[in-house]
Design a protein around this motif. Structure first.
Motif, PDB file in Angstrom:
ATOM      1  N   HIS A   1     -17.874 -31.323 -12.769  1.00  0.00           N
ATOM      2  CA  HIS A   1     -18.556 -31.423 -14.064  1.00  0.00           C
ATOM      3  C   HIS A   1     -19.744 -32.383 -13.946  1.00  0.00           C
ATOM      4  O   HIS A   1     -19.567 -33.509 -13.514  1.00  0.00           O
TER       5      HIS A   1
ATOM      6  N   ASP B   1     -13.428 -36.683 -18.348  1.00  0.00           N
ATOM      7  CA  ASP B   1     -13.113 -35.416 -17.694  1.00  0.00           C
ATOM      8  C   ASP B   1     -14.129 -35.155 -16.605  1.00  0.00           C
ATOM      9  O   ASP B   1     -14.972 -34.273 -16.696  1.00  0.00           O
TER      10      ASP B   1
ATOM     11  N   GLU C   1     -12.645 -28.006  -9.345  1.00  0.00           N
ATOM     12  CA  GLU C   1     -11.402 -27.533  -9.945  1.00  0.00           C
ATOM     13  C   GLU C   1     -11.208 -26.034  -9.653  1.00  0.00           C
ATOM     14  O   GLU C   1     -12.174 -25.302  -9.459  1.00  0.00           O
TER      15      GLU C   1
ATOM     16  N   TYR D   1     -13.815 -34.363 -25.498  1.00  0.00           N
ATOM     17  CA  TYR D   1     -13.586 -33.500 -24.334  1.00  0.00           C
ATOM     18  C   TYR D   1     -14.600 -32.347 -24.263  1.00  0.00           C
ATOM     19  O   TYR D   1     -14.857 -31.671 -25.261  1.00  0.00           O
ATOM     20  N   HIS D   2     -15.176 -32.142 -23.092  1.00  0.00           N
ATOM     21  CA  HIS D   2     -16.154 -31.068 -22.832  1.00  0.00           C
ATOM     22  C   HIS D   2     -17.340 -31.097 -23.784  1.00  0.00           C
ATOM     23  O   HIS D   2     -17.839 -30.045 -24.214  1.00  0.00           O
TER      24      HIS D   2
HETATM   25 ZN    ZN Z   1     -13.050 -29.998 -17.726  1.00  0.00          ZN
END
Ligand code: ZN
Length: 423
Positions: free
Chosen positions: A179, A185, A217, A316-317
């Motif tokens: 990311h 994250d 991932e 998140y994200h």
């Molecule tokens: Zn993620």
């Protein structure tokens, strides 16, 4: 400087890099980590390599990407913020009205002030990401959407650090790098991992071999498994996938499929004494690389450790999962948990007292001067530990039975070992 502060500094360096499932940003992330541990090896697996049901993708390189208005002013620019581009986006060069542009601009209706983190790895798409508010505020105009990106035969990069111990039995700690500009994250895991390597190497004695791994991932985990399946299956006795380990909120444990492995047991035990109300999730709530490492044909005894679990915190994200969402105290907490897990595993075995009836503590000088008294009374820790040192329970079992953290019991064990009390 605390370990948490050191981890935060590493995370800060890694944060802005252009990570994706492949590419130079991933390599740069690994190269920076090599500055902290030169034993970290970088393995490159060529694009097109078949890995079980998948194929290693082409490498992605962004040369330039921006949206310009009719005056030539840049509304968004990949060079300023790599979250602004759809991850793995293909090239485009189009002049569009605001309405036509909607098809290529991803926004988040539920969090209109944030830029969403969006990718399209397995379907050819192109586009940008913006906050809904910034998009809505754009006047009617003709906009130039320009993306110059290459997808070419390169390789997928994996970082691997194996720290040998007295046995081939392994503790496995994977985390991911894919990311861009995401703190909790993403870069929280790698930054913590490299500091854990330092801790493991400094252990006076290492019973286990430690395997620390970084890869993108999903496809990265699958690729790594394709390289190492037999040895992982043979040697790993406990695994901990690290994700979202830098914030100050929760502690979370995502269990293995049947929640019955040593990894489940030790992490639940450590977390219970760190914070009584930590969150436990079933494998049904999996989301990171435990999906691969615990899949039926792999079946490693692995859990996932997070502070706030992925998907469970509003940042998140989105662009709000930045360096202000993580903190040195958040990192310190995760570091303390994982080092306690490592210590617990190193000392975890079944202890059998060899004396019949109660041990005479007084004549052996087992006065409890070794432990700072807090909530646990050290003398009770010794006598209660001995009461259950019957060869049936390992150290974690005894900790669960008598309500004393393993970290305290390790001090008890050291003291008793010196007095040659065990069989
Ligand atoms: Zn993620």
């Amino acid at each position: 400087m605390t370990k948490g502060e050191e981890i935060y500094q590493i995370a800060e360096r890694l944060f802005p890099l252009d990570r994706s499932i492949t590419g130079e940003g991933n390599r740069e992330t690994l190269r920076i980590l090599q500055e902290y541990d030169s034993d970290l090896k970088i393995i490159e697996v060529p694009s097109g390599t078949e890995v079980f049901d998948w194929t290693v993708p082409k490498e992605w390189r962004v040369n330039e990407a921006y949206i310009e208005n009719s005056k030539g002013e840049r509304i968004v620019d990949f060079a300023d913020n790599n979250l602004c581009l759809l991850g793995y986006s293909y090239s485009m060069d189009e002049k569009l009205s605001k309405d036509q542009m909607k098809e290529f601009v991803f926004t988040l209706d539920s969090q209109p002030d944030l830029i969403p983190y969006t990718t399209s790895y397995y379907k050819e798409r192109r586009g940008f990401c913006m906050s809904k508010n910034s998009f809505d505020a754009l006047p009617e105009d003709t906009y130039h959407l320009y993306i110059d990106a290459d997808h070419f035969d390169g390789s997928l990069s994996i970082g691997e650090l194996v720290i040998p111990g007295e046995t081939n039995e392994e503790i496995f700690i994977p985390t991911y790098i894919c990311h861009p500009s995401m703190a909790n994250d993403n870069i929280s895991g790698p930054a913590l991992l490299i500091k854990l390597a330092e801790y493991i190497k400094a252990l006076p004695k290492r019973r286990y071999t430690y395997r620390l791994v970084l890869h993108p991932e999903t496809i990265g985990a699958i690729t790594y498994i394709s390289l190492r399946l037999e040895e992982l299956k043979k040697n790993v006795i406990a695994g901990f996938n690290l994700t979202c380990v830098g914030d100050d909120n929760d502690y979370s444990l995502v269990h293995s499929p049947y929640a019955d492995t040593l990894a489940d047991k030790v992490l639940a035990n450590v977390l219970k004494y760190v914070k009584t109300d930590f969150s436990e999730y079933s494998f049904l709530d999996r989301g990171s690389d435990e999906r691969q490492y615990c899949s039926p044909k792999v079946g490693l005894p692995l859990v996932c450790f997070c502070r706030s679990k992925f998907g469970e915190y509003p940042e998140y994200h989105t662009s709000a999962d930045d360096m202000s969402y993580v903190s040195s105290t958040g990192f310190q907490g995760a570091y303390d948990v994982m080092t306690k897990v490592i210590d617990a595993l190193e000392y975890n075995k079944k202890y059998s007292v060899k004396v019949t009836c109660e041990v005479q503590l007084g004549k052996r000088d087992l006065i409890p001067t070794f432990s700072q008294k807090g909530t646990y009374d050290a003398i009770y820790s010794i006598t209660r530990f001995l009461a259950y040192a019957d060869g049936k329970n390992d150290l974690i079992d005894i900790s669960n039975i008598i309500g004393v953290p393993v970290s305290e019991l390790i001090q008890v064990v050291k003291q008793l070992e010196e007095k040659d009390i065990f069989e």
